[in-house]
Design an enzyme around this catalytic site. Structure first.
Site, PDB file in Angstrom:
ATOM      1  N   HIS A  92      -3.579   9.260   4.717  1.00 42.56           N
ATOM      2  CA  HIS A  92      -4.046   8.099   4.466  1.00 42.56           C
ATOM      3  C   HIS A  92      -5.576   7.964   4.918  1.00 42.56           C
ATOM      4  O   HIS A  92      -5.855   7.741   6.103  1.00 42.56           O
ATOM      5  CB  HIS A  92      -3.029   6.996   5.364  1.00 42.56           C
ATOM      6  CG  HIS A  92      -3.191   5.495   4.836  1.00 42.56           C
ATOM      7  ND1 HIS A  92      -4.507   4.823   5.011  1.00 42.56           N
ATOM      8  CD2 HIS A  92      -2.431   4.729   4.323  1.00 42.56           C
ATOM      9  CE1 HIS A  92      -4.239   3.483   4.550  1.00 42.56           C
ATOM     10  NE2 HIS A  92      -2.965   3.631   4.213  1.00 42.56           N
TER      11      HIS A  92
ATOM     12  N   CYS B 174       0.853  -1.149   0.012  1.00 39.92           N
ATOM     13  CA  CYS B 174      -0.116   0.048   0.096  1.00 39.92           C
ATOM     14  C   CYS B 174       1.024   1.101   0.007  1.00 39.92           C
ATOM     15  O   CYS B 174       1.891   1.079  -0.581  1.00 39.92           O
ATOM     16  CB  CYS B 174      -0.803   0.051   1.114  1.00 39.92           C
ATOM     17  SG  CYS B 174      -0.150  -0.062   2.719  1.00 39.92           S
TER      18      CYS B 174
END
Length: 728
Positions: free
Chosen positions: A648, A485
């Protein structure tokens, strides 16, 4: 739907920049080669001895002229490959090769159709019944005159095929032809039929293009004004390349016969006349109407605006603002790069940009009215004016008329900008609040991060980081999946008991999380490079298990308490404080409350978290977008004050592959505080992600820096979230 179209158009516009980037070099070669092989020029300046026929310099200049012409003559092929590269998501080299093949296949299919229907005769000549100019030679193939549109059709289509099929899996018997190898195959088949289709469809399209070109050129000076206004107005959206390119490169911008050849597009017409300048009395102002006006406002007008902003700066900030504005003005004047100047007032004072759009649009029209015919390669700076105006002579270009008009524009920009800045107190450079730094807002090069720069012992391969990671995971045979990620290397292993955390930590990881067969190794934003190198290493690594046993977790695990203890600084005086503002409207909380072990343990950095209640995610500060992750769920951000941030959105949202996210920015883009970075679908994310709690992290804190949370509970975007305190 509208936002999706806008995003696609932005990508198309960016894809045009790769083939357009070659034009300045080609134009330079053509301009110098043409200027100094012109017999009239040589005779006028008495240069026969060194530049006359038969001299070494004359031969070199002829070669330069021919090389420059070759680029402009083959722009359709260049656009086909360039657009395919720009629009492909991954493995761009495969897309480029496929576009090259498809381009030749399409034109060969068209050629075959022309022969079958008797429009090209057996001896290769063109039938007398064919309308002159509709058939031309494309890389040696007689085909329909499609110009760069032909290349764009190939580039866009092949990129779509590539993105759809580059990971296709075929049955075992055909598996060799799967994946990226399938792309040139499907492109060949598809573009054979596209060529057949173009034989029937292009004449209709061509008639429409000619009609549109006639409408534009027939609208006279008003049409030029409208063109100029629209082009400048599209600058903030990055869509100006999509708009002006057809006028420069296709029949939309007009057609003209030059040296016995039918040439389409304003820029192409100018360079065709330049190559044949000995037979041209005056270059066509109807062709250069789409760019000659740029010299007026780029060399004269915008520097006047820069002077106005300098004069309006606060006395204590004048020196700093003056240096920045001077460098931006010089870049604008000499190279035609207007972005530093335009962006300096675009975001803080849109009204000034509206003035710029109107004045710039009128400059195009005035240059057209004055019969100014100066060409350019990329933008209207002095370098292009010198090559394609001054060197060609006033008789051919009327370049001298730019000077008096330019002086008037300098005064207009200076007076109007000064009045508006003072009247409305616009925060142009040097007029910022006392606690804000004086900056110009322009794109800057992103400094690449070195992946895993730790010295690792006990490795034998050329990639010690990947080798050590593999050993730490129990060997290649124990690894069943590799992904990542924004900050974590996400792996799946067959037996998690074989994972050696102590060994993995020597690769520079900030923490390791093991859940069942899932292993997450936290590296930070450079994780994508580490993942790519690990995948490459695993392709040739021995398919075995690592014999070493995993170290005791009590000795090696990163616990929250240990991290906090190591990070806790001694009581020292605070020498500076930087406030980080919330990019999100929602509920703020401490990072320790994030329902994720890695974030809560501050393994990727310290900061705070906000659970969004509004769909728009904004820039927390003035700064630069360092990276946008492929799955859109995370953005790396560098503030102008030097703080590296990671935004995020949600927990484990990487698994959504971009669904629920709409990103408005790109890598390297400069943004201002409060400018939208992305839009999220809150309902979708709530139902598909474990949590919407979104960490805002400082990823590169130094040992003498610490975080002090300010916002807690309800918070709006733009309100203080936490402070970065630097200790003595």
């Amino acid at each position: 739907m509208k936002d999706k179209i806008f995003g696609v158009l932005q990508r198309v516009g960016r894809s045009f920049m790769l083939p357009i980037a070659i034009l300045p070099v080609a134009g330079l070669l053509l301009g110098i080669g043409s200027s100094f092989t012109n017999e009239t020029t040589i005779a006028t300046y008495g240069l026969t001895a060194i530049l006359g026929k038969g001299t070494i310099l004359n031969s070199l200049l002829i070669i330069m002229n021919q090389v420059g012409s070759a680029v402009f003559n083959n722009l359709p092929l260049i656009f086909a490959v360039g657009v395919a590269i720009g629009m492909a998501h991954k493995e761009k080299e495969v897309s480029a090769l496929s576009a090259l093949i498809a381009f030749f296949v399409m034109n060969t299919a068209i050629n075959a159709m022309l022969q079958v229907n008797g429009e090209i005769l057996a001896d290769g000549t063109i039938s007398a019944d064919v309308l002159e100019g509709t058939i031309t030679s494309v890389c040696g193939i007689q085909s329909l005159q499609m110009g760069v549109f032909g290349g764009i059709i190939v580039g866009l289509g092949v990129a779509a095929l590539h993105n759809r099929f580059h990971m296709i899996e075929l049955p075992n018997a055909l598996s060799f032809f799967g994946g990226s190898r399938f792309v040139p195959i499907i492109s060949t088949v598809v573009y054979m039929f596209v060529g057949i289709l173009m034989y029937f469809a292009w004449p209709v399209v061509q008639n429409g293009i000619y009609a549109l070109g006639g409408l534009v050129t027939g609208s006279g000076y008003i049409g030029t004004l409208i063109f100029g206004i629209i082009k400048r107005a599209l600058i903030p959206f990055g869509l100006h390349h999509v708009f002006y390119m057809p006028f420069w490169q296709t029949a939309v911008g007009g057609t003209m016969e030059v040296a016995g050849q039918l040439v389409q597009g304003g820029q192409n017409i100018f360079f065709a006349q330049l190559a044949d300048s000995a037979n041209v009395a005056h270059f066509s102002a109807d062709a250069t109407r789409y760019f000659s006006g740029e010299f007026i406002f780029m060399i004269f007008g915008l520097p006047g605006a820069a002077l106005a902003m300098y004069q309006c700066a606060k006395p204590e900030k004048k020196k700093q603002a003056g240096g920045l504005l001077l460098s931006a003005a010089l870049a604008c004047m000499f190279t035609g790069i207007t972005e530093p100047l335009e962006f300096s007032f675009l975001f803080v004072a849109p009204a000034l940009f509206a003035v710029q759009v109107i004045l710039a649009g009128s400059a195009y029209m005035i240059a057209h009215m004055l019969n100014v015919a100066v060409g350019l390669t990329f933008s209207g700076g002095f370098l292009d004016l010198f090559l394609f105006g001054i060197l060609q002579g006033n008789e051919k270009t009327s370049w001298l008329r730019i000077i008096p008009v330019g002086i008037i524009y300098f005064i207009l920009y200076y007076v109007i900008f000064t009045f508006l800045i003072k009247k409305f107190d616009f925060k142009t450079p040097g007029r910022e609040d006392d606690d804000e730094e004086t900056k110009l807002y322009t794109k800057a090069d992103v400094n690449a991060k070195n992946a895993a720069n730790n010295t690792i012992s006990g490795t034998t391969s050329a990639d010690p980081v990947s080798e050590t990671i593999t050993r730490g995971l129990g060997g290649k045979a124990n690894i069943t999946g590799v992904d990542c990620c924004a900050t974590r290397l996400r792996l799946t292993v067959a037996d998690s008991s074989k994972v050696n955390e102590a060994l993995i930590k020597t690769t520079g990881s900030r923490g390791i999380i093991i859940k069942g067969q899932g292993v997450q190794i936290i590296y930070g934003p450079q994780v994508t490079v580490i993942k790519a190198k690990l995948e490459t290493y695993l392709e040739t690594a021995p398919d075995t298990f690592e014999e070493e046993t995993a170290a005791e977790s009590t000795d090696t695990a990163f616990t929250t308490e240990a991290t906090e203890e190591a990070a806790a600084p001694a009581e020292e005086s605070i020498v500076s404080t930087t406030i980080i503002f919330s990019p999100i409207t929602g509920l703020a909380t401490a990072l320790e409350n994030v329902p994720d072990e890695g974030f809560a343990g501050k393994m990727m950095g310290d900061g705070a978290a906000v659970t969004p209640e509004d769909a728009i995610i904004c820039a927390p500060e003035d700064g630069e977008v360092v990276f946008v992750f492929d799955t859109k769920h995370a953005i790396g951000f560098q503030t102008d004050s030097g703080v590296a941030l990671l935004l995020h959105i949600g927990i484990d949202t990487v698994n959504l592959n971009g669904e629920g996210f709409q990103v408005f920015v790109e890598n390297g883009q400069k943004v201002k505080k409060g400018e939208p970075l992305m839009k999220i679908d809150i309902d979708f994310l709530k139902s598909h992600a474990p949590s919407l709690c979104s960490p805002v992290l400082c990823t590169e804190l130094t040992p003498n820096q610490r975080i002090r949370q300010i916002g807690d509970g309800e918070i709006k975007a733009g309100e203080p979230l936490f402070a970065v305190e630097t200790l003595a």
